[in-house]
Write an enzyme that holds these catalytic residues in place. Sequence first.
Site, PDB file in Angstrom:
ATOM      1  N   LYS A  25       0.833  -1.221   0.000  1.00 25.63           N
ATOM      2  CA  LYS A  25       0.000   0.000   0.000  1.00 25.63           C
ATOM      3  C   LYS A  25       0.865   1.267   0.000  1.00 25.63           C
ATOM      4  O   LYS A  25       0.629   2.188  -0.774  1.00 25.63           O
ATOM      5  CB  LYS A  25      -0.930   0.038   1.227  1.00 25.63           C
ATOM      6  CG  LYS A  25      -1.885  -1.142   1.320  1.00 25.63           C
ATOM      7  CD  LYS A  25      -2.830  -1.011   2.516  1.00 25.63           C
ATOM      8  CE  LYS A  25      -2.153  -1.008   3.877  1.00 25.63           C
ATOM      9  NZ  LYS A  25      -1.540  -2.286   4.287  1.00 25.63           N
ATOM     10  N   ARG A 100      -9.452   1.191   8.972  1.00 29.51           N
ATOM     11  CA  ARG A 100      -9.057  -0.168   9.321  1.00 29.51           C
ATOM     12  C   ARG A 100     -10.107  -0.868  10.163  1.00 29.51           C
ATOM     13  O   ARG A 100      -9.947  -2.052  10.484  1.00 29.51           O
ATOM     14  CB  ARG A 100      -7.762  -0.114  10.137  1.00 29.51           C
ATOM     15  CG  ARG A 100      -6.514  -0.571   9.412  1.00 29.51           C
ATOM     16  CD  ARG A 100      -5.366  -0.311  10.346  1.00 29.51           C
ATOM     17  NE  ARG A 100      -4.183  -1.065  10.095  1.00 29.51           N
ATOM     18  CZ  ARG A 100      -3.138  -0.593   9.411  1.00 29.51           C
ATOM     19  NH1 ARG A 100      -3.194   0.579   8.840  1.00 29.51           N
ATOM     20  NH2 ARG A 100      -2.055  -1.316   9.292  1.00 29.51           N
ATOM     21  N   ARG A 139      11.684  -5.715   4.986  1.00 31.65           N
ATOM     22  CA  ARG A 139      11.643  -4.373   4.380  1.00 31.65           C
ATOM     23  C   ARG A 139      12.282  -3.270   5.225  1.00 31.65           C
ATOM     24  O   ARG A 139      12.384  -3.375   6.442  1.00 31.65           O
ATOM     25  CB  ARG A 139      10.208  -4.008   3.987  1.00 31.65           C
ATOM     26  CG  ARG A 139       9.301  -3.728   5.145  1.00 31.65           C
ATOM     27  CD  ARG A 139       7.881  -3.519   4.655  1.00 31.65           C
ATOM     28  NE  ARG A 139       7.009  -3.194   5.761  1.00 31.65           N
ATOM     29  CZ  ARG A 139       5.727  -2.932   5.632  1.00 31.65           C
ATOM     30  NH1 ARG A 139       5.146  -2.972   4.449  1.00 31.65           N
ATOM     31  NH2 ARG A 139       5.007  -2.643   6.693  1.00 31.65           N
ATOM     32  N   ARG A 173      11.390  -0.455  10.567  1.00 29.86           N
ATOM     33  CA  ARG A 173      10.371  -0.223  11.594  1.00 29.86           C
ATOM     34  C   ARG A 173      10.462  -1.263  12.701  1.00 29.86           C
ATOM     35  O   ARG A 173      10.751  -2.427  12.435  1.00 29.86           O
ATOM     36  CB  ARG A 173       8.981  -0.302  10.950  1.00 29.86           C
ATOM     37  CG  ARG A 173       8.584   0.983  10.297  1.00 29.86           C
ATOM     38  CD  ARG A 173       7.383   0.849   9.426  1.00 29.86           C
ATOM     39  NE  ARG A 173       6.336  -0.025   9.952  1.00 29.86           N
ATOM     40  CZ  ARG A 173       5.178  -0.216   9.332  1.00 29.86           C
ATOM     41  NH1 ARG A 173       4.920   0.408   8.203  1.00 29.86           N
ATOM     42  NH2 ARG A 173       4.274  -1.017   9.835  1.00 29.86           N
ATOM     43  N   ARG A 184      -0.281  -8.491  13.080  1.00 29.36           N
ATOM     44  CA  ARG A 184      -0.888  -7.453  12.228  1.00 29.36           C
ATOM     45  C   ARG A 184      -1.785  -8.075  11.164  1.00 29.36           C
ATOM     46  O   ARG A 184      -2.836  -7.531  10.831  1.00 29.36           O
ATOM     47  CB  ARG A 184       0.216  -6.598  11.591  1.00 29.36           C
ATOM     48  CG  ARG A 184       0.822  -5.637  12.613  1.00 29.36           C
ATOM     49  CD  ARG A 184       2.223  -5.220  12.265  1.00 29.36           C
ATOM     50  NE  ARG A 184       2.338  -4.536  11.003  1.00 29.36           N
ATOM     51  CZ  ARG A 184       3.495  -4.416  10.329  1.00 29.36           C
ATOM     52  NH1 ARG A 184       4.597  -4.930  10.812  1.00 29.36           N
ATOM     53  NH2 ARG A 184       3.521  -3.760   9.204  1.00 29.36           N
TER      54      ARG A 184
HETATM   55  P1  ADP Z   1       1.034  -1.907   7.746  1.00 26.49           P
HETATM   56  O1  ADP Z   1      -0.113  -1.635   6.809  1.00 26.49           O
HETATM   57  O2  ADP Z   1       2.215  -2.438   7.041  1.00 26.49           O
HETATM   58  O3  ADP Z   1       0.644  -2.719   8.929  1.00 26.49           O
HETATM   59  P2  ADP Z   1       1.005   0.825   8.830  1.00 26.49           P
HETATM   60  O4  ADP Z   1       2.146   1.742   8.771  1.00 26.49           O
HETATM   61  O5  ADP Z   1      -0.207   1.178   8.033  1.00 26.49           O
HETATM   62  O6  ADP Z   1       1.589  -0.573   8.362  1.00 26.49           O
HETATM   63  O7  ADP Z   1       0.543   0.609  10.340  1.00 26.49           O
HETATM   64  C1  ADP Z   1       1.443   0.288  11.374  1.00 26.49           C
HETATM   65  C2  ADP Z   1       0.690   0.177  12.697  1.00 26.49           C
HETATM   66  O8  ADP Z   1       0.093   1.456  13.019  1.00 26.49           O
HETATM   67  C3  ADP Z   1      -0.479  -0.812  12.715  1.00 26.49           C
HETATM   68  O9  ADP Z   1      -0.054  -2.128  12.992  1.00 26.49           O
HETATM   69  C4  ADP Z   1      -1.368  -0.217  13.819  1.00 26.49           C
HETATM   70  O10 ADP Z   1      -0.878  -0.524  15.097  1.00 26.49           O
HETATM   71  C5  ADP Z   1      -1.210   1.274  13.621  1.00 26.49           C
HETATM   72  N1  ADP Z   1      -2.225   1.857  12.717  1.00 26.49           N
HETATM   73  C6  ADP Z   1      -1.997   2.439  11.498  1.00 26.49           C
HETATM   74  N2  ADP Z   1      -3.150   2.866  10.954  1.00 26.49           N
HETATM   75  C7  ADP Z   1      -4.144   2.532  11.829  1.00 26.49           C
HETATM   76  C8  ADP Z   1      -5.560   2.674  11.827  1.00 26.49           C
HETATM   77  N3  ADP Z   1      -6.205   3.251  10.803  1.00 26.49           N
HETATM   78  N4  ADP Z   1      -6.239   2.209  12.903  1.00 26.49           N
HETATM   79  C9  ADP Z   1      -5.620   1.638  13.939  1.00 26.49           C
HETATM   80  N5  ADP Z   1      -4.296   1.450  13.997  1.00 26.49           N
HETATM   81  C10 ADP Z   1      -3.552   1.884  12.953  1.00 26.49           C
END
Ligand code: ADP
Length: 230
Positions: A25, A100, A139, A173, A184
């Site tokens: 994404k 999400r 990554r 990360r 996740r």
């Molecule tokens: P990925 O899609 O690879 O898991 P992100 O950078 O989108 O990575 O998200 C990393 C973390 O940030 C998630 O595992 C969660 O803990 C938190 N997070 C990100 N966006 C949201 C969201 N919209 N709602 C709740 N938690 C979120």
Amino acid sequence: MPDSTTMTQTKPAVLILLGPPGAGKGTQARMLEETFGLVQLSTGDLLRAAVSQGTEAGLAAKAVMEEGGLVSDEIVLAILQDRMAEPDVAKGVILDGFPRTAGQAAALDGLLEENGQSVTAAISLEVDDEAMIARVAGRYTCAKCGEGYHDEFKQPEVAGVCDKCGGTEFKRRADDNAETARARLEAYHAQTAPLIAHYKALGVLEEIDAMGSIDEIASGLGSIVKRVSA
Ligand code: ADP
């Protein structure tokens, strides 16, 4: 000269990228940002910024993120609303990692409706779960410009030098390890995957096979974006 009364005002596009961690994404949102002049809005990036700045929201989010769980809707919506209030979002947005949960999707629908807008398209990146663990665990990104790389699938052309900005520092990360990636992925299936049905019911769902190369996926996504924003 077109008659101003018959001219239609084009509304800014609101695109959502749906898909499990590792689906690409972020990489794809950055490419769409460059190609279409849209603004990438990543709640993960916003949350990581809050964590590193040590804000109240960041302090509350840190532990949950490290375990691979979802941060509360309240916190996520507050940071998203702040970001949506900035003027550049008028160019149109690509939401990466948001919504999400069902609560976040409903809040987004409400927020857009207040401005006479709606979701232009929700694009689901279809991938294989096990491949996602491998992608996430390998990554890393350029510390300067954020360009994404992978130990196996996308190394810089010159080892140790970012293709995009020439930076030489890279970072990983804290949650990009196999164990947290599994948590996740579980959170994705339990709370986010059901949103696919929500957007299908709204008639804005698009699906794309995201197991190909980065360029193949980018070209498929580009066609979708051109079609839906025409
Ligand atoms: P990925 O899609 O690879 O898991 P992100 O950078 O989108 O990575 O998200 C990393 C973390 O940030 C998630 O595992 C969660 O803990 C938190 N997070 C990100 N966006 C949201 C969201 N919209 N709602 C709740 N938690 C979120």
